[in-house]
Write an enzyme that holds these catalytic residues in place. Structure first.
Site, PDB file in Angstrom:
ATOM      1  N   SER A 167     -83.330  26.399  81.787  1.00 41.40           N
ATOM      2  CA  SER A 167     -84.141  25.211  82.220  1.00 41.40           C
ATOM      3  C   SER A 167     -83.340  23.976  82.346  1.00 41.40           C
ATOM      4  O   SER A 167     -82.765  23.529  81.194  1.00 41.40           O
ATOM      5  CB  SER A 167     -85.305  25.320  80.758  1.00 41.40           C
ATOM      6  OG  SER A 167     -86.166  23.968  80.973  1.00 41.40           O
ATOM      7  N   ASP A 169     -84.660  21.134  82.216  1.00 40.92           N
ATOM      8  CA  ASP A 169     -85.442  20.016  81.253  1.00 40.92           C
ATOM      9  C   ASP A 169     -84.989  20.149  79.704  1.00 40.92           C
ATOM     10  O   ASP A 169     -85.343  19.230  78.892  1.00 40.92           O
ATOM     11  CB  ASP A 169     -86.777  20.339  81.241  1.00 40.92           C
ATOM     12  CG  ASP A 169     -87.430  20.072  82.627  1.00 40.92           C
ATOM     13  OD1 ASP A 169     -86.749  19.210  83.388  1.00 40.92           O
ATOM     14  OD2 ASP A 169     -88.339  20.592  83.068  1.00 40.92           O
ATOM     15  N   ARG A 560     -53.874  37.633  96.079  1.00 39.83           N
ATOM     16  CA  ARG A 560     -52.996  36.657  95.876  1.00 39.83           C
ATOM     17  C   ARG A 560     -53.173  36.264  94.282  1.00 39.83           C
ATOM     18  O   ARG A 560     -54.565  36.047  93.978  1.00 39.83           O
ATOM     19  CB  ARG A 560     -53.142  35.387  96.487  1.00 39.83           C
ATOM     20  CG  ARG A 560     -52.491  34.116  96.331  1.00 39.83           C
ATOM     21  CD  ARG A 560     -52.202  33.296  97.350  1.00 39.83           C
ATOM     22  NE  ARG A 560     -51.499  33.465  98.590  1.00 39.83           N
ATOM     23  CZ  ARG A 560     -51.395  32.991  99.422  1.00 39.83           C
ATOM     24  NH1 ARG A 560     -52.084  31.736  99.989  1.00 39.83           N
ATOM     25  NH2 ARG A 560     -50.508  33.451 100.498  1.00 39.83           N
TER      26      ARG A 560
END
Length: 775
Positions: A167, A169, A560
């Protein structure tokens, strides 16, 4: 929401477990930052302990529909996804799962594959749904399937649940941070920094609307980190007549020379009557009353896009690994739990305790018990809110006190220093202190390079830094001349060591018997007395972004390996944390000794990976990890041993790790440490004021302020001396060493699983939410 499903036989050490893991997402507002890092961690940790892992696509919808939505995963399934935002396995709402028939279909699809362990990443709604599914599991199997499935059902009699909270928030009670919140703050601060330049050029006011329908975390932290003039959050509706107060505040700021005003509004902001406060209403108010050129910016889903921050990547990795371990240890009697963060440690929380407490917050807001709602958000949220109010609404004291404070920076620059200075000056002036600015650190203090702060409005400050500690007699003379009664020293190991020397010289110089506080600020994160130093988070993000680009540069090249050198002195925090954030194959550090056989083993490990589907490798080396095994030596060794299988390149990141814009974490952390340090200095000066002067010679009057686990504390420098390795300039014990085991397991190295430190079980109550935290 994401869910990872796994049938796991409890095991540790060399034992293997058999199982399956599945991951769906059913979030209401889309995938969060860091979810891919969580999927990667759970998948790889599950495979590491011998489980069969399944990924569930499209959340609960995929679980209900079954079929190709449930796919078995291997090690390569989650390669090169840690840097991606959103979720590679999709997320969707699912109305069918809210009905018994949908959950019955989901149960059949799990049992069909032998899955009885479920890890769900989502919000409180998704996690509540998972718990309902778990509670009715036995009934679904007993009465939902026909006789042909009877034998199958008898083999899987219970379902284990572990949750991860995704979340932006940060609105879930019990955990310091939720997955995605830090990255969202990064996006918000990027926008604020961008508009600040145009706003200052044109003397504009900007009204920014950020996400936060029911929670004001993003709004209040971004306001704190940016020095916004005003902020609106759902948990704290403004008092009646707020329009007058806000306009007066904006006008006062302009009158003191500011060319920029910022007002931040959470999308769910309301007034005392529960009516919405909109960004357009605020804009019109400013235009009508003040006549300022005012613009509105609604950030919207910009806050959900982009690359996850280093904090979120490391957080998701920690929580994902702990989720698998929790499933390993689960029994039919084990309650459903959610994995949260407590300071720097993953912990296990009873799922429904968290969900119920989160619902209590909304209930308190609905009943207009707003102060209680802020407290229920947890001490971290309450501290952020109180600190913002303290900085934004206090004014200079009408009368000066008898006390003074000098602020100086010591050592190399670190992101967040300016935030600490700014908040320290403002709070110091509000407390009535005479506040002095010392240029060029201890050298400037010795030479009398002292200036006073007389204005309450303080812009970003650039103060000289140095690691030079001159003659104590000269420093004492300056302290006496300006009657300096407290020192606030912001810097790295040199700052700590310098203050220690001043304290140890108190017996020879009475002028040094003043109150002193060190705010740790260094990218190396090597100051004793704190888990985190200012600047370290910014440096990790800078190194991570460089490594992301390095990895991307190899996208068109097969096989690589990159050898990347990081800074940090002898301290391996930067290399280790960056290694986890970018999914490195190895990270060489001084604290974990290694020899030529270890290097050969790492080369062989990478060689085997390169022979399969892995196309690139990344190896980090801390700059002082070994006297003889230099970056060039390791590069030459890898190049020689990998010849014909992979080629090798070197990158030295250098001082780019020390520059850049401070992250939200460092701005917020620096701001709060500056406030707490000055309040502590003020209190100690009052306690030690005797016969017209401050005389402080007790150990507890010279401290390092730091965050330890989750508590902001003050540790005497003399006590920290015994815990310090002065030769290598770092603490003797460092909490982040525990992360090394996780780094190796996620890179598929065979290591001792018993070295992993499991999370504690903590309950979530009103009392635990009131405990002081550092975030």
């Amino acid at each position: 929401m994401r869910a990872l499903l796994s049938y796991v036989t409890p095991c540790r050490g060399q034992q293997q477990c058999r199982g399956r893991i599945h991951t769906p997402h059913t979030g209401a507002r889309g995938g969060q930052y860091g979810m891919n890092a969580a999927v990667r961690a759970v998948t790889r940790m599950g495979i590491y302990v011998g489980a069969k892992v399944y990924l569930i696509y499209e959340g609960y919808e995929g679980l209900v529909d079954g079929g190709d939505n449930i796919k078995i995963a291997n090690w390569q399934s989650v390669s090169n996804i840690i840097q991606l935002g959103g979720t590679v396995i999709g997320s969707a709402r699912c109305k069918a799962f809210t009905a018994r028939e949908g959950r019955l279909a989901a149960a059949f699809h799990l049992v069909q594959r032998g899955i009885t362990n479920l890890c769900v990443c989502g919000g409180d709604g998704s996690l509540t749904g998972a718990n309902i599914f778990r509670n009715e599991w036995s009934d679904l199997l007993a009465h939902g399937f026909d006789g042909k499935k009877e034998k199958l059902c008898l083999s899987y009699t219970h379902l284990n649940i572990v949750g991860l909270v995704g979340s932006i928030d940060n609105d879930f009670c019990g955990t310091d941070m939720t997955i995605g919140a830090d990255s969202a703050l990064h996006r918000i601060m990027e926008v604020i920094d961008a508009i600040s330049t145009t706003a200052q050029s044109h003397q504009r006011t900007f009204v920014l609307e950020v996400m936060g329908r029911h929670c004001g975390y993003l709004a209040v932290v971004s306001a704190l980190a940016s020095g916004a003039d005003w902020v609106f959050i759902p948990e704290a509706p403004p008092e009646e007549g707020w329009e007058d107060h806000m306009c007066a505040r904006l006008g006062e700021s302009r009158s003191k020379g500011s060319r920029l005003n910022i007002v931040i509004i959470a999308e769910g902001a309301i007034d005392k009557h529960g009516e919405p406060i909109t960004s357009n209403y605020v804009k019109d108010l400013v235009v009508q009353r003040l006549g300022y050129d005012t613009r509105v910016t609604v950030l919207g889903h910009v806050q959900r896009g982009g690359t996850p921050s280093a904090f979120d990547r490391v957080l998701s990795s920690k929580l994902g690994v702990e989720a698998v371990v929790a499933l390993l240890e689960a029994t039919p009697e084990t309650s459903a739990c959610v994995i949260g963060l407590s300071g720097n440690q993953a912990m296990r929380l009873p799922l429904m305790e968290c969900v119920n407490m989160t619902k209590e917050v909304q209930k308190a807001m609905n009943e207009k018990r707003f102060e209680e709602a802020i407290q229920l958000r947890g001490k971290s949220f309450e501290n952020n809110w109180n600190t913002y109010k303290l900085l934004a609404h206090q004014k200079p004291a009408q009368s000066k006190s008898d006390h003074s404070m000098a602020i100086l920076n010591v050592g190399a620059p670190a992101a967040g220093m300016n935030a600490a200075v700014r908040s320290a000056v403002r709070v110091g002036l509000a407390q009535g202190l005479r506040v002095y600015n010392i240029n060029d650190g201890f050298e400037g203090l010795a030479k009398g390079m002292v200036s006073s702060h007389e204005l309450f409005w303080v812009p970003n400050l650039e103060k000289g830094t140095t690691d030079f500690l001159p003659a104590l007699a000269e420093i004492s003379a300056t302290i006496s001349k300006y009657n300096i009664q407290s020192l606030l020293v912001i810097g790295g190991f040199e700052a700590y060591e310098g203050v220690l020397q001043l304290v140890e010289a108190r017996g020879h110089y009475d002028e040094l018997c003043i109150v002193m506080c060190v705010i740790p600020a260094t990218i190396s994160n090597n100051v004793p007395g704190t888990d985190f130093s200012l600047g370290a988070d910014t440096a990790v993000n800078a190194a991570m972004e460089s490594c992301d680009k390095i990895k991307q540069s190899a996208s068109g090249t097969k096989r690589r390996v990159f050898i990347v050198e990081t800074m940090g002195g002898y301290c391996g925090y930067l290399a280790t944390t960056t290694g986890i954030a970018v999914g490195a194959d190895a990270a060489y550090i001084f604290e974990e000794s290694f020899n030529i056989r270890d290097l050969e083993m790492n080369v062989e490990h990478l060689t085997e990976k390169m022979k399969k589907d892995i196309q690139r490798g990344l190896v980090l080396r801390n700059e002082k990890c070994h006297k003889h095994y230099t970056t060039d030596f390791i590069h030459n060794l890898y190049s020689a041993e990998g010849k014909g299988i992979f080629d090798c390149r070197v990158n030295v990141l250098g001082h780019l790790q020390q520059g850049g814009v401070p992250t939200p974490f460092d701005r917020n952390f620096g701001t709060k440490m500056g406030v707490k340090a000055v309040l502590w200095l003020t209190e100690k000066m009052k306690e030690t004021h005797r016969q017209g002067r401050v005389f402080a010679n007790a150990p507890e009057t010279a401290c390092v302020i730091g965050m330890n686990r989750k508590v902001m504390s003050f540790s005497p420098v003399t006590e920290l001396k015994d815990h310090t390795d002065f030769e290598h300039r770092m603490p003797k014990e460092q909490w982040w060493i525990n992360l090394r085991v996780m780094l190796k397991m996620l890179a598929k190295y065979q290591t001792h699983f018993d070295e992993y430190v499991t999370g504690d079980i903590e309950h979530v109550t009103r009392r635990t939410l009131s405990i002081e935290t550092g975030f």
